[in-house]
Motif scaffolding. Structure first.
Motif, PDB file in Angstrom:
ATOM      1  N   ILE A   8      37.101  58.216 -68.881  1.00  0.00           N
ATOM      2  CA  ILE A   8      36.870  58.597 -67.471  1.00  0.00           C
ATOM      3  C   ILE A   8      36.308  56.828 -66.920  1.00  0.00           C
ATOM      4  CG2 ILE A   8      35.744  59.504 -65.545  1.00  0.00           C
ATOM      5  CD1 ILE A   8      35.227  61.714 -67.480  1.00  0.00           C
ATOM      6  N   LYS A  10      34.240  55.054 -63.925  1.00  0.00           N
ATOM      7  CA  LYS A  10      33.205  55.752 -63.237  1.00  0.00           C
ATOM      8  C   LYS A  10      32.681  54.510 -62.387  1.00  0.00           C
ATOM      9  CE  LYS A  10      31.783  60.010 -65.382  1.00  0.00           C
ATOM     10  NZ  LYS A  10      30.787  60.461 -65.843  1.00  0.00           N
ATOM     11  N   PRO A  16      33.551  59.475 -60.624  1.00  0.00           N
ATOM     12  CA  PRO A  16      34.828  59.188 -61.492  1.00  0.00           C
ATOM     13  C   PRO A  16      35.900  58.441 -60.391  1.00  0.00           C
ATOM     14  CG  PRO A  16      34.228  61.551 -61.802  1.00  0.00           C
ATOM     15  CD  PRO A  16      33.114  60.903 -60.588  1.00  0.00           C
ATOM     16  N   GLU A  70      40.419  69.193 -62.023  1.00  0.00           N
ATOM     17  CA  GLU A  70      39.035  69.507 -61.787  1.00  0.00           C
ATOM     18  C   GLU A  70      38.490  68.369 -60.576  1.00  0.00           C
ATOM     19  OE1 GLU A  70      37.100  69.977 -65.415  1.00  0.00           O
ATOM     20  OE2 GLU A  70      37.695  71.510 -65.745  1.00  0.00           O
ATOM     21  N   ILE A  71      38.727  67.020 -60.960  1.00  0.00           N
ATOM     22  CA  ILE A  71      38.218  66.109 -60.033  1.00  0.00           C
ATOM     23  C   ILE A  71      39.174  66.214 -58.676  1.00  0.00           C
ATOM     24  CG2 ILE A  71      37.838  63.679 -59.872  1.00  0.00           C
ATOM     25  CD1 ILE A  71      37.494  63.534 -62.825  1.00  0.00           C
ATOM     26  N   LYS A  75      40.945  62.009 -55.248  1.00  0.00           N
ATOM     27  CA  LYS A  75      39.838  61.513 -55.283  1.00  0.00           C
ATOM     28  C   LYS A  75      39.883  60.563 -56.384  1.00  0.00           C
ATOM     29  CE  LYS A  75      37.282  65.504 -53.668  1.00  0.00           C
ATOM     30  NZ  LYS A  75      36.663  66.643 -54.250  1.00  0.00           N
ATOM     31  N   LEU A  76      41.031  60.333 -56.908  1.00  0.00           N
ATOM     32  CA  LEU A  76      41.259  59.378 -58.158  1.00  0.00           C
ATOM     33  C   LEU A  76      42.169  58.022 -57.882  1.00  0.00           C
ATOM     34  CD1 LEU A  76      41.425  61.957 -60.960  1.00  0.00           C
ATOM     35  CD2 LEU A  76      39.315  60.274 -60.460  1.00  0.00           C
TER      36      LEU A  76
END
Length: 151
Positions: A8, A10, A16, A70-71, A75-76
């Motif tokens: 990951i 971050k 993350p 999950e994240i 958001k990534l």
């Protein structure tokens, strides 16, 4: 082999922004998509966490997909929820012996088409390259043609 890991990226605040699977030095590589590069250019330094190690490639992919879910893909900086799908994942010369083998190849191809709009919104150039790749290799045609021997 169990030489894969899940990592990951971050921010220095611990947020993350990228999840991946790899082996060797992949987690530290900067050979990434345009979204990742723009984000890193804005934030500067970032941390790398190896969240799971000593995994098979299949287990690493499962964990990567779970973490992205999950994240939240939104958001990534990842483009796809399951990593890149390339023509290398399709082996048309090897006969498929089971319906499951056919389904898995078909599902990967459908995933590419299903995610095309998401990819295009985040990185139009990559989306066009993926489509060119599919067209160049006639992946859908080859797949459908190879099904004829089972009907």
């Amino acid at each position: 082999m169990t030489n894969y890991y899940v990592y990951i990226h971050k921010t220095k605040d611990g947020i993350p922004f990228y999840v991946g699977k790899g082996k060797g030095k992949r987690a530290w590589s900067t050979n990434r998509n345009a979204n990742w590069k723009e984000f890193v250019q804005r934030i500067g330094e970032y941390d790398i966490e190896l969240s799971h190690t000593n995994l098979s490639e299949e287990k690493a992919l499962d964990i990567e997909k779970k973490l992205i879910s999950e994240i939240g893909l939104d958001k990534l900086t990842n483009i796809l929820a399951e990593g890149y799908i390339t023509h290398k994942q399709f082996n048309y010369d090897t006969p498929k012996n089971t319906a499951e083998e056919w389904f898995n190849e078909y599902r990967a191809l459908v995933d590419l088409f299903y995610n095309y709009d998401k990819i295009y919104k985040k990185n139009p150039q990559l989306a066009l390259e993926l489509m060119d790749m599919v067209n160049d290799y006639n992946a859908l045609y080859d797949f459908m043609d190879s099904l004829k021997k089972y009907t």
